[in-house]
Design a protein around this motif. Structure first.
Motif, PDB file in Angstrom:
ATOM      1  N   GLN A 241      -2.832   1.844  -4.561  1.00  0.00           N
ATOM      2  CA  GLN A 241      -1.459   1.842  -4.075  1.00  0.00           C
ATOM      3  C   GLN A 241      -0.748   0.560  -4.499  1.00  0.00           C
ATOM      4  O   GLN A 241       0.454   0.573  -4.811  1.00  0.00           O
ATOM      5  CB  GLN A 241      -1.437   1.978  -2.545  1.00  0.00           C
ATOM      6  N   LEU A 244       0.410   1.040  -7.958  1.00  0.00           N
ATOM      7  CA  LEU A 244       1.595   1.904  -7.950  1.00  0.00           C
ATOM      8  C   LEU A 244       2.837   1.085  -7.620  1.00  0.00           C
ATOM      9  O   LEU A 244       3.885   1.237  -8.255  1.00  0.00           O
ATOM     10  CB  LEU A 244       1.406   3.029  -6.928  1.00  0.00           C
ATOM     11  N   LEU A 266      -1.759   8.089  -9.658  1.00  0.00           N
ATOM     12  CA  LEU A 266      -0.978   8.272  -8.438  1.00  0.00           C
ATOM     13  C   LEU A 266       0.466   8.608  -8.765  1.00  0.00           C
ATOM     14  O   LEU A 266       1.038   8.040  -9.702  1.00  0.00           O
ATOM     15  CB  LEU A 266      -1.001   7.012  -7.567  1.00  0.00           C
ATOM     16  N   ASN A 268       4.200   8.886  -6.723  1.00  0.00           N
ATOM     17  CA  ASN A 268       5.000   8.713  -5.508  1.00  0.00           C
ATOM     18  C   ASN A 268       5.633  10.063  -5.166  1.00  0.00           C
ATOM     19  O   ASN A 268       6.347  10.645  -5.980  1.00  0.00           O
ATOM     20  CB  ASN A 268       6.082   7.649  -5.741  1.00  0.00           C
ATOM     21  N   ALA A 285       1.089   5.812   0.424  1.00  0.00           N
ATOM     22  CA  ALA A 285       1.349   4.875  -0.676  1.00  0.00           C
ATOM     23  C   ALA A 285       1.586   3.465  -0.143  1.00  0.00           C
ATOM     24  O   ALA A 285       1.058   2.496  -0.686  1.00  0.00           O
ATOM     25  CB  ALA A 285       2.554   5.331  -1.489  1.00  0.00           C
ATOM     26  N   ALA A 295       1.739   9.464  -1.484  1.00  0.00           N
ATOM     27  CA  ALA A 295       1.395   9.658  -2.891  1.00  0.00           C
ATOM     28  C   ALA A 295       0.389  10.792  -3.035  1.00  0.00           C
ATOM     29  O   ALA A 295      -0.409  11.049  -2.131  1.00  0.00           O
ATOM     30  CB  ALA A 295       0.820   8.385  -3.491  1.00  0.00           C
ATOM     31  N   GLU A 297      -2.827  11.734  -5.389  1.00  0.00           N
ATOM     32  CA  GLU A 297      -3.774  10.930  -6.160  1.00  0.00           C
ATOM     33  C   GLU A 297      -4.866  11.791  -6.768  1.00  0.00           C
ATOM     34  O   GLU A 297      -5.411  12.680  -6.113  1.00  0.00           O
ATOM     35  CB  GLU A 297      -4.425   9.863  -5.274  1.00  0.00           C
TER      36      GLU A 297
END
Length: 489
Positions: A241, A244, A266, A268, A285, A295, A297
């Motif tokens: 995360q 991301l 990942l 969003n 996330a 998110a 994944e």
């Protein structure tokens, strides 16, 4: 006085402390390698006390490096799911940490599925029942470490993923917390209510007294003292995360892939959880200012690890950095396809019993062809996850932001763009995971006022666009699918 943010990045293979300035530029980095232990087939462990000592060491070096400058806050990012249980009185772990890659609880997971409980778990946690996550690891420790269950029921034991363990030690045992991202990887946390779930705790037989308090990803969680300086811990976020966020994938539909030991793709998916119909995971996330992003994944268990296997297992390279030149010495893989299921297969297959497969071997195949097939196998696995993600999200992914050590391999990134048929954008900064933690800490400490302010700090590096013909890529996709079928058979 100069002001800095310090990011602690505790990964599977190393502990890092990276110093960023107020413009989010990296100014210093310190690293200690960490050791994985393999006591039995399928078991993967680490010594949690040695992990803490490695973090304390790099933290001290980083603080010393800024001289008279001020460290405004510390941001912490960490390998997720790895499970530590320690005695609250002594502060000592009762056994080695069980690492996310560990498969010892696979049969226990089979029992849960056999009782028809997988869908209930998925609807609450967004996760597939798998040994990957923390819940079954905790239960194993309670069942197998002498006296553990009695101590747990007496309220004496504490559980944490690596973030909780480090914050506990950084604060001298005063703070037992985790953030929502790490909590969402335990298989005990309800991502709809954002609370520990009593039904799941009962299912796994885990006393709630073991669990940490859950906090936002950005915000003051505690304070540590280093070389006479008191520094707030103002950001906590799981490593994927964090990547991301470090890639500034803050808009719905934005996607990143981190190429490390494994691959972690990942997307969003906004402020409401999207539950996968294609065997991906739904996860938190981040949570900033009380507002949650979710998110989708896809977790691939073996990516960069296959390059280490080429080095240590086959001996066809002496150093991991040699793999690109070896693979580039041939124009293609010579019809070889390598499915690197060396520790089972993750998304979207989730087959813990799968084993690595190399197909297409002939007398003309060389070490270079196998090296190229190994790199292409990483990209093919990513392609499978992207396809599943597009189906779940109902959108076509037009660009993929990439980071992690293996993303520096130009040959593989070009093949990734070719096989996906989309643009692949590599971050200009290699330490994107640490950057995400620094962003969180800066927000938590008030150094930066909003996510919008952070967007201007992200910079693209090299861009890779498709060069190969669609006909050739279609043939390669079909051959890959056939190789996967053999692996899963």
């Amino acid at each position: 006085m100069e002001r800095y943010i310090l990011a602690l990045d505790q990964g599977t293979g190393s502990s890092k402390a990276i110093v960023f300035d107020t413009e989010a530029r990296q100014v210093a980095s310190f690293q200690r390698e960490t050791t994985l232990l393999f006591p039995r087939q399928g078991w993967v462990e680490q010594n949690a006390m040695k992990i803490w000592l490695s973090v304390r060491s790099v933290l001290s070096e980083a603080v010393a490096s800024v001289g008279e400058g001020e460290i405004v806050a510390i941001g912490l990012t960490n390998q997720r799911e790895t499970t530590i249980v320690w005695d609250a009185l002594s502060g000592r772990p009762i056994c080695n940490a069980i690492v996310w890659q560990d498969r010892r609880t696979s049969e226990y997971c089979d029992q849960i599925r056999a009782h028809g409980l997988e869908e209930m778990v998925r609807q609450k946690t967004g996760l597939i029942v798998d040994a990957y996550f923390s819940a079954t690891k905790i239960r194993w420790i309670l069942d197998n470490v002498p006296g553990a269950m009695a101590k747990a029921r007496a309220g004496r034991l504490r559980f944490g993923t690596m973030d909780s363990w480090l914050v506990w030690n950084l604060t001298g045992g005063k703070v037992h917390v985790t953030d929502v991202t790490n909590a969402s990887r335990t298989m005990l946390f309800n991502i709809n209510t954002l609370q520990w779930d009593s039904e799941l705790l009962n299912l796994f037989g885990i006393p709630e007294s073991m669990l940490p308090e859950v906090c936002d990803s950005a915000g003051i969680a505690g304070e540590t003292e280093v070389q006479g300086r008191r520094i707030p811990i103002a950001g906590i976020i799981g490593d994927q995360q964090s990547a991301l966020f470090g890639q500034m994938c803050v808009e719905e539909g934005a996607v990143k892939n981190t190429y490390g030991t494994g691959c972690f793709l990942l997307m969003n998916c906004g402020h409401k959880p999207v539950f996968s119909e294609n065997r991906l995971l739904t996860t938190v996330a981040w949570k900033i200012g009380g507002r949650v992003d979710y998110a989708l994944e896809g977790s691939i268990f073996v990516a960069g690890a296959v390059v280490r296997w080429l080095r240590d297992g086959l001996g066809i390279i002496k150093d991991s950095s040699e793999v690109e030149a070896l693979a580039a010495s041939v124009p293609d893989s010579g019809g070889v396809y390598f499915v690197p299921a060396l520790t089972g297969m993750g998304a979207p297959y989730w087959d813990p019993d799968a084993r690595g497969t190399i197909v297409g071997l002939t007398m003309g195949v060389s070490a270079a062809h196998i090296a190229r097939a190994a790199l292409e196998g990483i990209a093919f696995q990513t392609m499978d996850v992207v396809a599943a993600m597009e189906k779940d999200a109902g959108i076509l992914i037009s660009e993929l932001k990439v980071d992690g050590g293996a993303s520096r391999n130009d040959l593989m990134m070009q093949f990734q763009a070719d096989i996906l048929g989309t643009e692949v954008i590599r971050s200009s900064l290699s330490e994107v995971t640490a950057l995400g933690a620094a962003y969180m800490a800066g927000l938590g400490a008030g150094l930066w006022k909003s996510v919008e302010e952070l967007k201007g700090h992200w910079e693209a590096g090299r861009r890779f666009c498709r060069r190969a013909s669609e006909r050739r890529m279609n043939e390669a996709r079909a051959a890959w699918a056939a190789a996967v079928r053999k692996t899963l058979a």
